[in-house]
Design a protein around this motif. Structure first.
Motif, short mmCIF file in Angstrom:
data_model
loop_
_atom_site.label_atom_id
_atom_site.label_comp_id
_atom_site.label_asym_id
_atom_site.label_seq_id
_atom_site.Cartn_x
_atom_site.Cartn_y
_atom_site.Cartn_z
N ARG A 169 18.68 7.12 -12.75
CA ARG A 169 19.10 6.27 -11.63
C ARG A 169 18.05 6.28 -10.53
N PHE A 170 17.31 7.35 -10.40
CA PHE A 170 16.19 7.38 -9.46
C PHE A 170 14.95 6.90 -10.20
N GLY A 171 14.47 5.72 -9.84
CA GLY A 171 13.29 5.14 -10.47
C GLY A 171 12.15 5.01 -9.48
N TYR A 172 11.19 4.20 -9.85
CA TYR A 172 10.00 4.02 -9.02
C TYR A 172 9.62 2.55 -9.01
N GLY A 173 9.44 1.99 -7.81
CA GLY A 173 8.98 0.62 -7.64
C GLY A 173 7.49 0.59 -7.37
N ALA A 174 6.75 -0.16 -8.19
CA ALA A 174 5.28 -0.10 -8.17
C ALA A 174 4.62 -1.12 -7.23
N MET A 175 5.39 -1.89 -6.51
CA MET A 175 4.84 -2.97 -5.69
C MET A 175 3.76 -2.49 -4.71
N GLN A 176 3.98 -1.31 -4.12
CA GLN A 176 3.05 -0.82 -3.09
C GLN A 176 1.70 -0.36 -3.64
N LEU A 177 1.52 -0.39 -4.93
CA LEU A 177 0.25 0.04 -5.50
C LEU A 177 -0.84 -1.01 -5.38
N ALA A 178 -0.46 -2.27 -5.11
CA ALA A 178 -1.47 -3.32 -4.91
C ALA A 178 -2.09 -3.18 -3.52
N GLY A 179 -3.06 -4.05 -3.24
CA GLY A 179 -3.71 -4.04 -1.94
C GLY A 179 -2.84 -4.65 -0.86
N PRO A 180 -3.42 -4.91 0.33
CA PRO A 180 -2.65 -5.47 1.43
C PRO A 180 -1.98 -6.78 1.05
N PHE A 181 -0.73 -6.96 1.53
CA PHE A 181 0.06 -8.16 1.22
C PHE A 181 0.29 -8.32 -0.29
N VAL A 182 0.25 -7.19 -1.02
CA VAL A 182 0.48 -7.16 -2.47
C VAL A 182 -0.55 -8.05 -3.19
N MET A 183 -1.77 -8.03 -2.69
CA MET A 183 -2.86 -8.80 -3.29
C MET A 183 -4.05 -7.88 -3.53
N GLY A 184 -4.68 -8.03 -4.69
CA GLY A 184 -5.89 -7.29 -4.99
C GLY A 184 -5.65 -5.83 -5.34
N PRO A 185 -6.73 -5.10 -5.55
CA PRO A 185 -6.63 -3.72 -6.00
C PRO A 185 -6.22 -2.78 -4.88
N PRO A 186 -5.74 -1.59 -5.23
CA PRO A 186 -5.36 -0.62 -4.19
C PRO A 186 -6.59 -0.08 -3.47
N LYS A 187 -6.38 0.41 -2.27
CA LYS A 187 -7.48 1.02 -1.52
C LYS A 187 -8.02 2.24 -2.25
N ASP A 188 -7.12 3.00 -2.88
CA ASP A 188 -7.52 4.22 -3.59
C ASP A 188 -6.98 4.13 -5.02
N HIS A 189 -7.84 3.71 -5.94
CA HIS A 189 -7.44 3.54 -7.33
C HIS A 189 -6.93 4.84 -7.93
N ASP A 190 -7.63 5.96 -7.70
CA ASP A 190 -7.24 7.23 -8.31
C ASP A 190 -5.89 7.69 -7.79
N ALA A 191 -5.60 7.42 -6.51
CA ALA A 191 -4.30 7.80 -5.95
C ALA A 191 -3.18 6.99 -6.59
N ALA A 192 -3.45 5.71 -6.87
CA ALA A 192 -2.44 4.88 -7.53
C ALA A 192 -2.13 5.40 -8.92
N ILE A 193 -3.16 5.77 -9.66
CA ILE A 193 -2.95 6.33 -10.99
C ILE A 193 -2.18 7.64 -10.89
N ALA A 194 -2.52 8.45 -9.89
CA ALA A 194 -1.87 9.75 -9.73
C ALA A 194 -0.39 9.62 -9.44
N VAL A 195 0.00 8.65 -8.60
CA VAL A 195 1.42 8.54 -8.25
C VAL A 195 2.23 8.03 -9.44
N LEU A 196 1.66 7.14 -10.25
CA LEU A 196 2.36 6.69 -11.46
C LEU A 196 2.57 7.86 -12.42
N ARG A 197 1.56 8.66 -12.61
CA ARG A 197 1.69 9.80 -13.52
C ARG A 197 2.65 10.85 -12.95
#
Length: 300
Positions: free
Chosen positions: A30-58
């Motif tokens: 029931r506790f899941g994870y929403g990945a929307m915030q992993l994109a760049g500003p305004f949900v466009m483009g890559p994240p500011k910190d690619h490695d941090a995005a991978i780390a939070v998913l893992r």
């Protein structure tokens, strides 16, 4: 579809707030994870910190989370590609939910895209970017960026039902939908979930949540931590201080206690914040706490 042989990241525990929910033939936390915030500003483009995005998913999967929410329009494509990079090949118990019915324009807008050929293309794009042969759960997003709108569901939903029959989709749901649209879709084919805006401060879907709970259909609130006025925030903070937690995680705990069919998908780009959300959502609220928090909400 993908021949990557990177070892699957196993979940390390299922002892998460809220326990498990049966979604059709799948069981998920029931506790899941929403990945929307992993994109760049305004949900466009890559994240500011690619490695941090991978780390939070893992970290999400390693914590025991088996429900990740995404959309091809996040980035666009970027978030799906991050999920694939971080987690593919996927653990057998991981449920990845996505949304179709909209796209992104060059200025970052969210125009609708619900014609049959548009929906088929979005399903193909999700399969490709996620590296899957079929999608676990697809929500048909209705309305637009301003919210739900009264409009027919039949043509768009029937298109997804056809793709489900072809084996490309396992389960169907609706997003940003009115109660009437939910009922219309259910008259066409079964749904397993509804994903709408709902939180402690905005309670428009109270009746819908209760109806879906009686039918065994999940309700997945997006923006689960938004929309507080200063007075509402003050009232939430008072309860949080009393139970020894931060305010926003208490709002997550309230959602889990609000109804057993509510599934959480709070988003974050920080491993530390992810862990804080999990810990806070485990807060046990007393009847007095719940009654006080209930008084915060606004209803139509």
């Amino acid at each position: 579809m993908d021949t990557d042989t990177t070892p699957t990241i196993p979940t390390t525990t299922t002892d998460l707030p809220g326990g498990l929910w049966s979604l059709g033939d799948r069981s998920l936390t029931r506790f899941g994870y929403g990945a929307m915030q992993l994109a760049g500003p305004f949900v466009m483009g890559p994240p500011k910190d690619h490695d941090a995005a991978i780390a939070v998913l893992r970290a999400a999967v390693e914590s025991g989370i088996t429900h990740i929410d995404t959309s091809e329009s996040y980035g666009p494509k970027i978030v799906n590609e991050l999920i694939r990079e971080a987690l593919h090949p996927y653990a057998p118990d991981l449920v990845i939910a996505t949304k179709v019915g909209g796209r992104r324009d060059a200025r970052g807008g969210w125009p609708t895209a619900r014609k049959p050929d548009e929906l088929r293309r979005q399903i193909d794009d999700n399969l490709e970017t996620l590296g899957l042969e079929h999608l676990d759960l697809v929500h048909l997003r209705m309305g637009d960026a301003t919210g739900p709108a009264p409009e027919p569901v039949e043509e768009a939903f029937a298109t997804l039902v056809d793709l489900q029959r072809q084996g490309l989709i396992r389960h169907l749901g609706l997003s940003n939908a009115t109660a009437e649209q939910v009922a219309e879709a259910q008259s066409i084919a079964p749904i397993v979930s509804v994903q709408n805006a709902y939180n402690l401060a905005t309670r428009n879907d109270d009746e819908l949540i209760d109806r879906l709970a009686s039918e065994g259909v999940a309700y997945i609130p997006f923006f689960p931590l938004g929309g507080f006025s200063p007075l509402q925030a003050q009232a939430l903070s008072a309860v949080a201080e009393r139970v020894g937690s931060a305010p926003l995680p208490v709002a997550l705990a309230w959602l889990l206690q609000r109804s057993p069919n509510i599934l959480l998908i709070p988003g974050t780009s920080s491993v530390e914040h992810l862990r804080e959300n999990i810990a806070g959502a485990a807060t046990v609220l007393s009847e007095d706490d719940v009654r006080e928090l209930d008084a915060i909400g606004t209803r139509p």
